[in-house]
Scaffold this motif. Structure first.
Motif, mmCIF file in Angstrom:
data_model
loop_
_atom_site.group_PDB
_atom_site.id
_atom_site.type_symbol
_atom_site.label_atom_id
_atom_site.label_comp_id
_atom_site.label_asym_id
_atom_site.label_seq_id
_atom_site.Cartn_x
_atom_site.Cartn_y
_atom_site.Cartn_z
ATOM 1 N N HIS A 71 13.247 -10.447 32.127
ATOM 2 C CA HIS A 71 12.657 -9.206 32.284
ATOM 3 C C HIS A 71 11.227 -8.912 31.635
ATOM 4 O O HIS A 71 10.155 -8.775 32.314
ATOM 5 C CB HIS A 71 13.572 -8.020 31.991
ATOM 6 C CG HIS A 71 14.746 -7.629 32.848
ATOM 7 N ND1 HIS A 71 14.371 -7.235 34.224
ATOM 8 C CD2 HIS A 71 16.093 -8.009 33.004
ATOM 9 C CE1 HIS A 71 15.457 -7.020 34.873
ATOM 10 N NE2 HIS A 71 16.654 -7.561 34.199
ATOM 11 N N ALA A 72 11.223 -9.421 30.406
ATOM 12 C CA ALA A 72 9.905 -9.239 29.608
ATOM 13 C C ALA A 72 8.869 -10.212 30.102
ATOM 14 O O ALA A 72 7.734 -9.719 30.258
ATOM 15 C CB ALA A 72 10.143 -9.494 28.131
ATOM 16 N N TRP A 110 4.165 -10.493 17.689
ATOM 17 C CA TRP A 110 3.907 -10.339 19.204
ATOM 18 C C TRP A 110 2.285 -9.748 19.204
ATOM 19 O O TRP A 110 1.832 -9.858 20.418
ATOM 20 C CB TRP A 110 4.950 -9.672 20.057
ATOM 21 C CG TRP A 110 6.065 -10.308 20.593
ATOM 22 C CD1 TRP A 110 7.150 -10.760 19.913
ATOM 23 C CD2 TRP A 110 6.057 -10.768 21.745
ATOM 24 N NE1 TRP A 110 7.831 -11.512 20.806
ATOM 25 C CE2 TRP A 110 7.294 -11.625 21.978
ATOM 26 C CE3 TRP A 110 5.293 -10.754 22.943
ATOM 27 C CZ2 TRP A 110 7.760 -12.165 22.968
ATOM 28 C CZ3 TRP A 110 5.812 -11.356 24.063
ATOM 29 C CH2 TRP A 110 6.855 -12.025 24.098
ATOM 30 N N VAL A 144 6.381 -4.802 26.443
ATOM 31 C CA VAL A 144 6.950 -5.943 26.922
ATOM 32 C C VAL A 144 8.401 -5.855 27.463
ATOM 33 O O VAL A 144 8.819 -6.314 28.435
ATOM 34 C CB VAL A 144 7.056 -7.237 25.775
ATOM 35 C CG1 VAL A 144 7.770 -8.382 26.175
ATOM 36 C CG2 VAL A 144 5.501 -7.198 25.283
ATOM 37 N N LEU A 145 9.185 -5.054 26.812
ATOM 38 C CA LEU A 145 10.753 -4.806 27.093
ATOM 39 C C LEU A 145 10.774 -3.701 28.135
ATOM 40 O O LEU A 145 11.946 -3.447 28.746
ATOM 41 C CB LEU A 145 11.565 -4.655 25.927
ATOM 42 C CG LEU A 145 11.537 -5.905 25.028
ATOM 43 C CD1 LEU A 145 12.420 -5.417 23.711
ATOM 44 C CD2 LEU A 145 12.010 -7.009 25.655
ATOM 45 N N SER A 201 6.056 -15.469 26.306
ATOM 46 C CA SER A 201 7.140 -15.451 26.799
ATOM 47 C C SER A 201 7.681 -16.665 27.160
ATOM 48 O O SER A 201 9.111 -16.893 26.936
ATOM 49 C CB SER A 201 6.985 -14.669 28.269
ATOM 50 O OG SER A 201 6.990 -13.261 27.972
ATOM 51 N N ARG A 213 6.464 -3.716 21.742
ATOM 52 C CA ARG A 213 7.839 -3.716 22.248
ATOM 53 C C ARG A 213 8.187 -3.124 23.329
ATOM 54 O O ARG A 213 8.762 -3.334 24.551
ATOM 55 C CB ARG A 213 8.714 -3.057 21.105
ATOM 56 C CG ARG A 213 10.267 -3.578 21.373
ATOM 57 C CD ARG A 213 11.020 -2.906 20.094
ATOM 58 N NE ARG A 213 12.370 -3.014 20.276
ATOM 59 C CZ ARG A 213 13.345 -2.441 19.571
ATOM 60 N NH1 ARG A 213 13.072 -1.457 18.784
ATOM 61 N NH2 ARG A 213 14.626 -2.523 19.764
ATOM 62 N N TRP A 220 7.669 -7.649 16.614
ATOM 63 C CA TRP A 220 6.758 -7.385 17.382
ATOM 64 C C TRP A 220 5.277 -6.672 16.927
ATOM 65 O O TRP A 220 4.591 -7.028 17.385
ATOM 66 C CB TRP A 220 7.530 -5.712 18.134
ATOM 67 C CG TRP A 220 8.732 -6.359 18.976
ATOM 68 C CD1 TRP A 220 10.142 -5.894 18.513
ATOM 69 C CD2 TRP A 220 8.777 -6.967 20.255
ATOM 70 N NE1 TRP A 220 10.765 -6.783 19.687
ATOM 71 C CE2 TRP A 220 10.237 -7.047 20.688
ATOM 72 C CE3 TRP A 220 7.858 -7.285 21.092
ATOM 73 C CZ2 TRP A 220 10.412 -7.548 21.575
ATOM 74 C CZ3 TRP A 220 8.139 -7.981 22.325
ATOM 75 C CH2 TRP A 220 9.430 -8.133 22.540
ATOM 76 N N ARG A 254 0.478 -13.250 26.120
ATOM 77 C CA ARG A 254 1.776 -12.861 26.340
ATOM 78 C C ARG A 254 2.738 -13.844 27.368
ATOM 79 O O ARG A 254 3.872 -13.937 26.894
ATOM 80 C CB ARG A 254 1.922 -11.453 27.035
ATOM 81 C CG ARG A 254 1.487 -10.649 25.690
ATOM 82 C CD ARG A 254 1.980 -9.040 25.884
ATOM 83 N NE ARG A 254 1.319 -8.200 24.817
ATOM 84 C CZ ARG A 254 1.090 -7.030 24.910
ATOM 85 N NH1 ARG A 254 1.899 -6.554 26.222
ATOM 86 N NH2 ARG A 254 0.945 -6.399 23.881
ATOM 87 N N HIS A 293 14.761 -11.274 28.290
ATOM 88 C CA HIS A 293 13.328 -11.996 28.076
ATOM 89 C C HIS A 293 12.922 -12.500 29.466
ATOM 90 O O HIS A 293 11.549 -12.669 29.471
ATOM 91 C CB HIS A 293 13.320 -12.758 27.039
ATOM 92 C CG HIS A 293 13.205 -12.406 25.566
ATOM 93 N ND1 HIS A 293 11.789 -11.836 25.317
ATOM 94 C CD2 HIS A 293 13.802 -11.978 24.429
ATOM 95 C CE1 HIS A 293 12.064 -11.434 24.034
ATOM 96 N NE2 HIS A 293 12.920 -11.449 23.764
ATOM 97 N N ARG A 350 7.299 -8.739 33.091
ATOM 98 C CA ARG A 350 6.389 -7.747 32.594
ATOM 99 C C ARG A 350 5.181 -8.219 32.266
ATOM 100 O O ARG A 350 4.090 -7.478 32.277
ATOM 101 C CB ARG A 350 7.305 -6.484 31.608
ATOM 102 C CG ARG A 350 8.127 -5.596 32.491
ATOM 103 C CD ARG A 350 9.048 -5.137 31.248
ATOM 104 N NE ARG A 350 7.988 -4.035 30.537
ATOM 105 C CZ ARG A 350 7.756 -2.803 31.187
ATOM 106 N NH1 ARG A 350 8.304 -2.553 32.393
ATOM 107 N NH2 ARG A 350 6.923 -2.166 30.599
ATOM 108 N N ASN A 351 5.269 -9.417 31.550
ATOM 109 C CA ASN A 351 4.096 -10.065 30.859
ATOM 110 C C ASN A 351 3.365 -10.817 31.931
ATOM 111 O O ASN A 351 2.189 -11.399 31.716
ATOM 112 C CB ASN A 351 4.445 -10.895 29.939
ATOM 113 C CG ASN A 351 4.784 -10.092 28.435
ATOM 114 O OD1 ASN A 351 4.428 -9.109 28.457
ATOM 115 N ND2 ASN A 351 5.833 -10.773 27.711
#
Length: 407
Positions: free
Chosen positions: A364-365, A332, A299-300, A343, A296, A328, A339, A362, A368-369
């Motif tokens: 944003h996530a 996940w 990813v976030l 996403s 978590r 998560w 990932r 998500h 990041r992924n």
């Protein structure tokens, strides 16, 4: 084998030490904690009490008289912390946060502490180190060489491994002080430490480390390269990795400013964990909660998760536990999809359901992924056909706003 006795060194002003957050810092093989950590400790002194320890036979500490394991070295650090608390140098458990940061063998000791003494530290930074360093054969060979010929045989090779290109020329006093400690280290104590590293291997058991971990690597480190920090961060329950671009194997000495900034940013938000076992301490082995919290955060992002955790109250606590454990920690963490694919699926689901706040989170996530803006756009175009054009219109507006932040 026997647990070594460690010598503590207070690296910051003792005034008010027992009421402040504290960082216990450990050295690398062949160095002294003052030479390695002195400048970094001074930069952290406004916010933390910093206490170092030296390996036996290093920097004037009493020599060791027998081999010891990494577990015994970790036990010695734990005993040192207990003594510091009894003397009032470090606050009682739960009264103020207590952290650990160590370099190379000191970092390995930090990983072992997280494994063997999971409630001792509120956060751990493992610097220029790894879950396993080198090979047992290599460490035994080095131990035999140094025991026979002395530590001066290590000076030339260490100068090449320890420092990034050009560092010794630019900072001769720093390099010379560290190499001077190495040259004067007790040869048998150095050999004992080598044999401890020969038996050290947590590569298959990192998941047992539940304290938050920051793994820091030097970009030029050939001993423990950045990939080792990524492995550490990905293997523990709650980990993240960072790289100091200017450093090789001794980041606190090579770039004190960058190291102090990373440690301060990581440790400052972490609270002291209660001395009373809570739900996390009571979880059974195999509970996916800790792994879920790690994913978590990856990813976030820490900021988002910290905000969510700060808002938890008795009414929402069980819901947050459920999301972390099952969404998560169970979904996940599965290996079946990468990932980026997860996403893409999640973005589509948020658009289909009209969950616009969740969609923003998500996007944003997804970044990041590793999703590119082009890939996110393709997901939104696909959603225009299979969800609805009006829904995709809202998605594009949200995506445009979020992606502009990264540009």
């Amino acid at each position: 084998m026997t647990e070594p006795a460690l010598r503590p060194t207070l690296l910051t002003d003792p005034a008010g030490a027992a009421s402040r957050p504290a960082i216990v810092v450990g050295p690398s093989l062949g160095t002294g904690v003052e030479a390695l950590w002195g400048t970094t400790a001074a930069l952290l002194a406004e916010r933390f009490t910093v206490i170092g320890w030296d390996l036996p036979g290093h920097a004037g500490a009493d020599a060791s008289d027998a081999d010891y394991t990494m577990g015994e070295l970790a036990d010695a650090v734990a005993a040192l912390v207990a003594a510091l608390r009894a003397e009032g140098v470090v606050a009682a458990k739960g009264a103020a946060p207590l952290f650990y940061a160590g370099v190379s063998i000191g970092g390995a000791a930090g990983a072992q502490l997280g494994h063997d003494h999971p409630e001792l530290f509120d956060g751990i930074s493992i610097i220029c180190s790894a879950a396993k360093i080198g090979t047992p054969e290599g460490w035994h060979e080095r131990a035999e060489l140094v025991a026979a010929a002395g530590t001066p045989t290590m000076v030339s090779g260490s100068a090449e491994r320890w420092f990034a290109p050009g560092f010794l020329e630019a900072h001769p006093q720093v390099g010379t002080s560290l190499l001077h400690v190495l040259q004067n280290t007790d040869r048998h104590s150095y050999a004992h430490a080598c044999r401890a590293l020969a038996g050290y291997d947590l590569s298959g058991d990192l998941g047992a480390i539940t304290a938050p971990v920051l793994a820091i690597a030097g970009a030029h480190d050939v001993v423990c390269p950045p990939a080792d920090a990524e492995t550490l961060a990905g293997g523990v329950a709650d980990g993240r990795a960072a790289v100091v671009p200017s450093a090789a194997h001794l980041a606190p000495a090579e770039d004190p400013e960058a190291t102090a900034e990373l440690l301060g940013d990581f440790f400052a938000p972490l609270p002291a964990r209660s001395s009373t076992p809570g739900p996390a301490a009571q979880r059974l082995p195999g509970d996916p909660y800790d792994a879920g919290m790690g994913v978590r955060r990856q990813v976030l992002g820490d900021a988002h998760v910290d905000r969510a955790n700060a808002g938890v109250d008795p009414f929402t606590a069980e819901f947050q536990e459920m999301i972390t454990r099952y969404a998560w920690g169970t979904i996940w963490t599965r290996d079946g999809l990468d990932r980026v694919t997860r996403s893409a699926i999640t973005l589509t689901a948020m658009i289909a359901g009209g969950y616009w706040d969740e969609l923003e989170m998500h996007v944003h996530a997804a970044v990041r992924n590793g999703m590119s803006a082009e890939q996110i756009k393709e997901v939104f175009l696909q959603s225009a056909i299979y969800c609805s054009v009006p829904a995709a219109n809202v998605a594009f507006k949200i995506g445009q706003r979020v992606l502009a932040e990264y540009e």
